[in-house]
Design a protein around this motif. Structure first.
Motif, PDB file in Angstrom:
ATOM      1  N   PRO B 339      71.270  56.846  55.958  1.00 43.71           N
ATOM      2  CA  PRO B 339      70.799  56.980  54.578  1.00 43.71           C
ATOM      3  C   PRO B 339      69.620  56.036  54.321  1.00 43.71           C
ATOM      4  N   GLU B 340      69.008  56.205  53.133  1.00 41.92           N
ATOM      5  CA  GLU B 340      67.832  55.371  52.860  1.00 41.92           C
ATOM      6  C   GLU B 340      68.172  53.886  52.756  1.00 41.92           C
ATOM      7  N   ASN B 341      69.260  53.607  52.031  1.00 39.95           N
ATOM      8  CA  ASN B 341      69.675  52.202  51.936  1.00 39.95           C
ATOM      9  C   ASN B 341      71.061  52.042  52.550  1.00 39.95           C
ATOM     10  N   PRO B 342      71.085  51.962  53.871  1.00 40.84           N
ATOM     11  CA  PRO B 342      72.395  51.942  54.534  1.00 40.84           C
ATOM     12  C   PRO B 342      73.181  50.665  54.231  1.00 40.84           C
ATOM     13  N   ILE B 343      74.494  50.849  54.109  1.00 40.06           N
ATOM     14  CA  ILE B 343      75.368  49.704  53.873  1.00 40.06           C
ATOM     15  C   ILE B 343      75.783  49.123  55.221  1.00 40.06           C
ATOM     16  N   THR B 344      75.607  47.835  55.359  1.00 40.57           N
ATOM     17  CA  THR B 344      76.047  47.154  56.564  1.00 40.57           C
ATOM     18  C   THR B 344      77.048  46.099  56.148  1.00 40.57           C
ATOM     19  N   ARG B 345      78.269  46.243  56.559  1.00 35.94           N
ATOM     20  CA  ARG B 345      79.239  45.194  56.230  1.00 35.94           C
ATOM     21  C   ARG B 345      80.474  45.305  57.115  1.00 35.94           C
ATOM     22  N   GLU B 346      81.237  44.256  57.090  1.00 39.69           N
ATOM     23  CA  GLU B 346      82.457  44.281  57.880  1.00 39.69           C
ATOM     24  C   GLU B 346      83.505  45.102  57.132  1.00 39.69           C
ATOM     25  N   ILE B 351      91.110  54.101  55.085  1.00 42.45           N
ATOM     26  CA  ILE B 351      90.452  55.394  55.275  1.00 42.45           C
ATOM     27  C   ILE B 351      90.980  56.385  54.260  1.00 42.45           C
ATOM     28  N   ALA B 352      90.072  57.144  53.653  1.00 42.54           N
ATOM     29  CA  ALA B 352      90.515  58.194  52.734  1.00 42.54           C
ATOM     30  C   ALA B 352      89.763  59.477  53.028  1.00 42.54           C
ATOM     31  N   LEU B 353      90.497  60.517  53.355  1.00 37.82           N
ATOM     32  CA  LEU B 353      89.878  61.827  53.535  1.00 37.82           C
ATOM     33  C   LEU B 353      90.131  62.616  52.265  1.00 37.82           C
ATOM     34  N   LEU B 396      84.783  63.203  63.362  1.00 37.03           N
ATOM     35  CA  LEU B 396      84.206  63.064  62.024  1.00 37.03           C
ATOM     36  C   LEU B 396      84.215  61.604  61.576  1.00 37.03           C
ATOM     37  N   LEU B 397      85.286  60.894  61.920  1.00 34.55           N
ATOM     38  CA  LEU B 397      85.346  59.478  61.553  1.00 34.55           C
ATOM     39  C   LEU B 397      84.247  58.678  62.241  1.00 34.55           C
ATOM     40  N   MET B 398      83.883  59.085  63.460  1.00 28.78           N
ATOM     41  CA  MET B 398      82.809  58.415  64.185  1.00 28.78           C
ATOM     42  C   MET B 398      81.443  58.868  63.680  1.00 28.78           C
ATOM     43  N   ARG B 399      81.444  59.797  62.797  1.00 33.06           N
ATOM     44  CA  ARG B 399      80.232  60.466  62.295  1.00 33.06           C
ATOM     45  C   ARG B 399      79.419  61.071  63.436  1.00 33.06           C
ATOM     46  N   PHE B 400      80.133  61.656  64.391  1.00 30.57           N
ATOM     47  CA  PHE B 400      79.448  62.416  65.430  1.00 30.57           C
ATOM     48  C   PHE B 400      78.942  63.712  64.812  1.00 30.57           C
ATOM     49  N   TYR B 401      79.675  64.176  63.828  1.00 29.79           N
ATOM     50  CA  TYR B 401      79.277  65.351  63.068  1.00 29.79           C
ATOM     51  C   TYR B 401      79.403  64.985  61.596  1.00 29.79           C
ATOM     52  N   ILE B 408      84.662  61.605  53.357  1.00 28.85           N
ATOM     53  CA  ILE B 408      85.524  60.655  54.044  1.00 28.85           C
ATOM     54  C   ILE B 408      85.074  59.280  53.585  1.00 28.85           C
ATOM     55  N   LYS B 409      86.027  58.490  53.070  1.00 29.54           N
ATOM     56  CA  LYS B 409      85.651  57.166  52.588  1.00 29.54           C
ATOM     57  C   LYS B 409      86.318  56.089  53.415  1.00 29.54           C
ATOM     58  N   ILE B 410      85.533  55.083  53.705  1.00 28.39           N
ATOM     59  CA  ILE B 410      86.099  53.915  54.383  1.00 28.39           C
ATOM     60  C   ILE B 410      85.932  52.740  53.424  1.00 28.39           C
ATOM     61  N   ASP B 411      87.027  52.067  53.134  1.00 22.27           N
ATOM     62  CA  ASP B 411      87.040  51.020  52.109  1.00 22.27           C
ATOM     63  C   ASP B 411      86.436  51.537  50.806  1.00 22.27           C
ATOM     64  N   GLY B 412      86.711  52.786  50.471  1.00 21.01           N
ATOM     65  CA  GLY B 412      86.266  53.351  49.210  1.00 21.01           C
ATOM     66  C   GLY B 412      84.817  53.802  49.160  1.00 21.01           C
ATOM     67  N   VAL B 413      84.093  53.666  50.263  1.00 21.96           N
ATOM     68  CA  VAL B 413      82.686  54.064  50.268  1.00 21.96           C
ATOM     69  C   VAL B 413      82.502  55.223  51.242  1.00 21.96           C
ATOM     70  N   ASP B 414      81.738  56.222  50.796  1.00 17.04           N
ATOM     71  CA  ASP B 414      81.528  57.388  51.658  1.00 17.04           C
ATOM     72  C   ASP B 414      80.879  56.977  52.981  1.00 17.04           C
TER      73      ASP B 414
END
Lengths: 603, 604
Positions: B339-346, B351-353, B396-401, B408-414
């Motif tokens: 994305p344009e402003n990618p989130i980088t964090r630990e 996980i929420a699908l 999908l979790l690896m965002r291969f596709y 799919i949200k990880i820690d509440g973020v898409d």
């Protein structure tokens, strides 16, 4: 035998082609060299006719052309000679070029076939170690380089030497004095060629190696793309590729620069100019006719081509010989399973097998731990043997020894009382059917895959065994049934389907011993039961080895071999082992997740 | 000469206009403008200079013919020498410059193609064969860069042709017309040559492809061939294919080798015509003998460039085709980008699908309306028939596709808002289909964490119970592995792959049939060690073994892309739904009851 001798032998095998090639080369070069003589003759006539005065006239008007008939006739005849010589030359050129190409492709074909046949006979150990990419590079790129060296390389080589001989003889005939110049230049030619050669050799070798490296790296990064993504290693891979391509670029650039700087051509230019100058002097002094000088200069110019050809051929010679060396070296590695000189035939249908003090270590190294250590066991004919053990315990290795994919470093294996080393390899393997852990199917039709071990099997046989292996149903589910080509147009088979085809393939050859190396757990219980039934039915009274994690199979085996790190720690029936062997009991507990008590009760 | 004439087309291939192709090609050249200017000047210089050495010979001949003596010839000879040497030097410098630029351009194209490959969607690799992709990076980039060489030669030949022609006209226009009369023959021959070569080369290349494929397969499947004692038959089959290549090569040679002798023949007609007509002109006082000499010397400088110009035209065409193939692969559409402003964090690992739908092929839904919440540290087992969509969830979790619908949200973020590289580095995936790189065992385990200490490596080796077999390898951890880990059993490869992932210490661990080929006992040992390790990690386990499934916090049952059941082992069995059915078919035979049941089969 060195690779050079090997290569020359391949060339000499095609004697007829070589003779035709050389014959027509001589005709070709002869006609090429003779043309300057005719040109000289024409000028002789022209000079005679026009006398000393030939002031150049640029005339725009159209003048009547007056022809001195006798001179013109002479010129016409000479021109006709040039024409005839030209036609002979063209024909000879065509034949020799064509024959050289045929020779090159013939040798390539023979070398490829020899390489192929040799690889098939190499031991499994060799194939385990060698990289397919490396083998393929030798089979394709290297043979192609040899091919190019032969055509047009060899043609060039002969052409250059014959041209040299013909032209120089003619030059000597015209003016031995002028030819001295060429003789004086000889050392410079030798230095130029030697220097060129010396610089080029290491570069050619480096180029070939770097090329191979780059290819295998590229292949790995495409086939391993998921892993690269998963571990976020894109940048590292790109950096690595960047470094490798840089290396290749530098090597190629260096090679290009060396080729461009080949200065033998400049020596020839120098000689032509000096000859002309000296020739003029001789003409002025009356020692040489003007037309002779022209002939001489034209002859000198025929040397331009050979000078260039020698350079080109040398380059290709380096590459071609490096390629021949690579093929030869791989071919020559003495890694065959030795065949008995007076083989004993397979006797009896059942396979009674005796492992006696069998030890084995890979690569023949005894310093490291042995893959198998002192295995002793007798397997009665017709029994079902389950082999269990941790990964790396030597289960698969033991089976490879039985098939003589490797030979034990110590001890012997006897089948029906005969040491397997004394049987013919093909005879032994004919009687052993194997279903591999990782099934390899060829990209042929399913029919051809099942009939792999018995190419003349009928459709009924094939279908019968496919049914036994529970494969018929899903095969018929494909649009093209048995003609479906494996791996084509999205027809990918699941692990279980592949395994069932492999079972049919192994059953079809009606083996006395069957080896089933079972890694797939992908088959559901129902199919498994069917396959078990099939195997039990077909292989009654045959010896079967099953490497498995399936409890039912283990429990029902006539004999269980428990391997651990290359040692046979115990063998016997399930009921015996569960009582006496703690290791086995623990293994079985974990398998079945039942507390020990329950198993005992069950018993 | 050995141009590829038939290229295979791919789904991602597209058409570019010649203008676009050229402008892109020139972009590769812009860094070398100075060199290019040098090359053009070199070409022009050599084209002009090329006519002088023969003219010097002509002048010298005139001088001698006029009886002026060798002193008069001296300047001509000197000029001949200087100009010829100058020509040679220009050619050397040209050759070097072209080599440097060509090699730099090849490198640039290769690395750009490679970078684009690293960025391509996984779908791209699913649908395109490795061999074909490789051929674009290696062969086509070579062909494209060769174009530079050919264009240089083409321009050089064209210039030479023009200068020689102009000079001929100046010297004697009548003889020039005779010389030009050969041009149509040359063009006809060049045209025919192009056609025939294209036809026969296509067959030949296809035959070579067959030989290579057969060779490769025989080597890959060597153990099968050996096991079935099929060597003799394989050799027989190979002989046939190998011979076919020889046959087509011969056919092609017949066509290709014909062209130069034919040109030679034409040139002889030229010599014949020039001398004859030239002589006539001389007798008519319209030319001097030296003019014939000059024309004979110029003839090859006229004829060969002409032939080359005619034949190089087709080579340039195939260079354009190569360009198109390269640009197509570079430009192949990428769906999955940062994305344009990618989130980088630990990440923590929640996980929420939410209403996740997915399809690889339009219209064929692989996942339908998946809703699933996974807490940090939770362990989830996913079970279902083959093709139920289990592996898709992992991918999908690896965002291969990218998912088709939902989020799919990880820690509440898409997922799509994260920096995908950062995200992937925190998720560990162990696949059933193991890929190991050639290199040592240690290299492979360290792949995800190059600076791992030997203690860290040993720790993960212990977790996956691999110590024993690694010790048994000839050089232990430093044992070189073959291609794709050849030399190890499937189970051993899985253990190394498992260790490799564990070493990266991922927050989320996905095990996709990670130990399918490992025996149950070893797997149990791994499981035991893993339990401690997984304590504060989220884990998703796709499994077929009862032990593993039972050990998880929660079981998700997938069927045809939908979640049909959820719960623990006992409650699901009680429910009598798909899980209990799966248990009957897949898992039950790992239990004691099944063993007695199937005993009957062998009891007969």
């Amino acid at each position: 035998m060195g690779y050079k001798i090997w290569f020359v032998k391949h060339l000499l095998k095609e004697k007829l082609l070589l003779i035709i090639l050389i014959t027509f080369l001589v005709i070709f070069i002869g006609t090429v060299s003779i043309t300057p003589l005719f040109i000289g003759d024409i000028f002789e006539e022209l000079v005679k006719e026009t006398g000393q005065v030939t002031k150049y006239l640029l005339s725009n008007g159209f003048h009547t052309i007056q022809i001195n008939s006798s001179s013109f006739k002479a010129i016409l005849i000479t021109a006709l000679f040039i024409g005839v010589a030209g036609i002979i030359r063209a024909a000879a050129d065509f034949i020799q070029s064509y024959v050289d190409e045929v020779l090159a492709h013939k040798v390539t074909k023979n070398v490829t076939a020899e390489f192929y046949n040799d690889l098939l006979e190499k031991s499994q150990e060799f194939h385990d170690r060698v990289r397919i990419g490396d083998v393929m590079a030798r089979a394709t790129y290297d043979t192609r380089q040899m091919n190019i060296f032969i055509a047009p390389g060899i043609k060039f080589l002969f052409e250059a030497s014959f041209t040299l001989i013909f032209s120089v003889s003619l030059m000597l005939w015209i003016s031995p004095k002028l030819t001295l110049l060429l003789a004086a230049a000889l050392p410079f030619y030798i230095i130029a060629i030697y220097d060129y050669n010396r610089k080029l050799r290491p570069i050619s070798k480096a180029q070939m190696e770097q090329n191979g490296l780059l290819n295998s790296r590229l292949q790995e990064s495409i086939t391993g793309i998921r892993v690269i993504r998963g571990f976020v290693k894109e940048k590292e891979e790109i950096n690595q590729f960047d470094i490798e391509t840089d290396k290749l670029r530098d090597i190629n650039t260096k090679r290009g620069i060396i080729s461009a700087r080949y200065y033998a051509v400049a020596i020839t230019v120098l000689i032509i100019a000096l000859s002309f100058l000296w020739g003029s002097f001789e003409v002025t002094a009356g020692n040489l006719a003007l037309d002779e000088l022209i002939t001489y200069v034209f002859l000198m110019m025929t040397l331009m081509m050979p000078t260039w050809q020698v350079g080109w051929t040398l380059t290709q010679f380096q590459i071609g010989m490096a390629a021949a060396k690579r093929i030869f070296e791989m071919k020559e590695r003495e890694e065959y399973v030795p065949e008995s000189s007076s083989p004993i035939d397979w006797a009896g249908s059942q396979g009674t097998i005796l492992f006696k003090d069998v030890s084995f270590s890979y690569n023949g190294e005894s310093t490291r731990k042995k893959a198998l250590n002192n295995i002793n066991l007798e397997v009665p004919g017709g029994s079902t043997v389950a082999i269990i053990g941790n990964p790396g315990s030597g289960k698969s290795t033991l089976m490879k020894l039985l098939m003589r994919l490797y030979d034990p470093s110590d001890g012997t294996i006897n089948i029906n009382g005969t040491n397997i080393k004394e049987m013919a390899l093909s005879n032994l393997r004919e009687h052993i059917g194997v279903i591999e852990q990782e099934v390899f199917l060829f990209s042929k039709s399913i029919r051809d895959n099942i009939a792999f071990g018995k190419p003349d099997a009928t459709q009924e046989e094939i279908e019968h065994f496919a049914e036994l292996a529970q494969a018929h149903e899903f095969i018929m589910g494909f649009e093209n049934g048995y003609d479906t080509v494996v791996g084509e147009r999205g027809v990918t088979l699941s692990g279980g389907q592949k395994q069932r085809i492999a079972i049919a393939r192994a059953l079809l050859i009606d083996p006395s011993i069957l080896i089933l190396d079972d890694a797939s757990s992908a088959i559901d219980a129902e199919t498994e039961r069917k396959i078990q039934t099939a195997i039990a039915n077909v292989l009654k009274n045959r010896t079967t080895f099953i490497i498995t994690h399936r409890l039912a199979t283990i429990k029902n085996a006539d004999l269980i071999m428990v391997l651990r790190n290359g040692l046979l720690i115990d063998s016997g029936k399930h009921d015996e082992l569960i009582l006496r062997n703690i290791d086995y009991r623990r293994l079985f507990e974990r398998f079945s997740e039942l507390p020990p008590m329950q198993i005992k009760e069950e018993k | 000469m050995m141009r590829r004439t038939t290229g295979t087309t791919e789904a991602y291939d597209r058409k570019y206009s010649d203008i676009v192709l050229l402008s892109r090609f020139f972009k590769y050249l812009t860094p070398y403008v100075l060199m290019l200017v040098g090359i053009v000047i070199g070409i022009l210089a050599s084209a002009v200079v090329t006519i002088f050495p023969p003219t010097m010979v002509q002048n010298a001949f005139d001088a001698l013919d006029a009886g002026e003596g060798w002193i008069a010839v001296l300047p001509f000879a000197l000029w001949y020498l200087l100009l010829s040497l100058f020509l040679w030097v220009i050619q050397v410098v040209l050759g070097i410059m072209v080599t440097i630029v060509t090699q730099k351009v090849i490198k640039q194209i290769q690395i750009e193609t490679y970078i684009s490959l690293q960025e391509h969607d996984m779908m791209f690799f699913d649908t395109n064969a490795t061999g074909r992709i490789m051929s674009r990076v290696t062969n086509d980039s070579q062909e494209l860069a060769d174009m530079l060489n050919i264009v240089t030669q083409f321009i050089s030949n064209l210039f030479m042709l023009v200068t020689v022609l102009v000079w001929m006209f100046i010297v004697n226009w009548r003889l020039t017309f005779i010389t030009l009369a050969m041009a149509p023959f040359v063009f006809v021959v060049a045209f025919l040559f192009r056609r025939i070569t294209r036809l026969t080369t296509g067959d030949w290349r296809a035959a070579i492809g067959e030989v290579n494929a057969s060779f490769q397969e025989s080597v890959s499947g060597i153990s099968v061939a050996k096991a079935f004692g099929r060597e003799a038959k394989s050799k027989e089959e190979f002989t046939v294919i190998n011979h076919a290549t020889f046959y087509y090569a011969k056919k092609r040679a017949f066509a290709v080798m014909g062209v130069w002798p034919l040109m030679d023949g034409i040139s002889v007609i030229g010599v014949f015509g020039i001398t004859l007509y030239g002589s006539a002109l001389i007798f008519g006082n319209l030319a001097s003998p030296s003019v014939i000499l000059l024309f004979l010397l110029l003839l090859n400088r006229f004829l060969y460039p002409l032939v080359r110009v005619a034949s190089q035209f087709s080579t340039i065409q195939s260079g354009f085709a190569a360009m198109e193939r390269i640009f197509s692969i570079v430009d192949a559409k990428k769906e999955i980008t940062n994305p344009e402003n990618p989130i980088t964090r630990e990440i923590e690992g929640t996980i929420a699908l939410e209403q996740v739908h997915h399809q690889y092929v339009p219209g064929e839904q692989v996942l339908k309306d998946i809703n699933l919440d996974i807490k940090t540290g939770e362990s989830i087992a996913v079970v279902g028939h083959t093709g139920a969509g289990k592996t898709t969830i992992a991918s999908l979790l690896m965002r291969f596709y990218d998912i088709y619908k939902g989020s799919i949200k990880i820690d509440g973020v898409d997922l799509r808002e994260y920096d995908m590289y950062n995200l992937r580095s925190q998720i560990g995936l162990v696949s059933q289909d193991v890929f190991l790189f050639s290199g040592t065992v240690l290299d492979n385990i360290r792949y995800g964490k190059l600076d791992a200490t030997i203690d860290e490596v040993n720790e993960v080796i212990n977790v996956v119970a691999a110590q024993e077999f690694i010790d048994a390898l000839p050089d232990g951890l430093n044992t070189e592995l073959g291609e794709r880990g050849k030399g190890l059993s499937a189970g051993q490869r899985q253990m190394i792959s498992f260790a490799r992932t564990l070493l990266t210490d991922p927050k989320i661990l996905i095990l996709d049939e990670a130990t399918a080929a490992v025996d149950a006992y070893t797997e149990w040992k791994i499981q035991e060690a893993l339990d401690k390790l997984l304590a504060n990690r989220t884990s998703i386990v796709i499994a077929h073994r009862l032990t593993t499934i039972k050990n998880s916090d929660r079981i998700i049952v997938l069927d045809q892309g939908q979640i049909v059941e959820e719960g623990d082992h006992d409650s699901l069995i009680e429910k009598g739904g798909l899980y209990s059915e799966l248990y009957e078919t897949y898992f039950k035979h790992q239990s004691a009851e099944w063993i007695s049941e199937i005993s009957d089969v062998f009891a007969d």
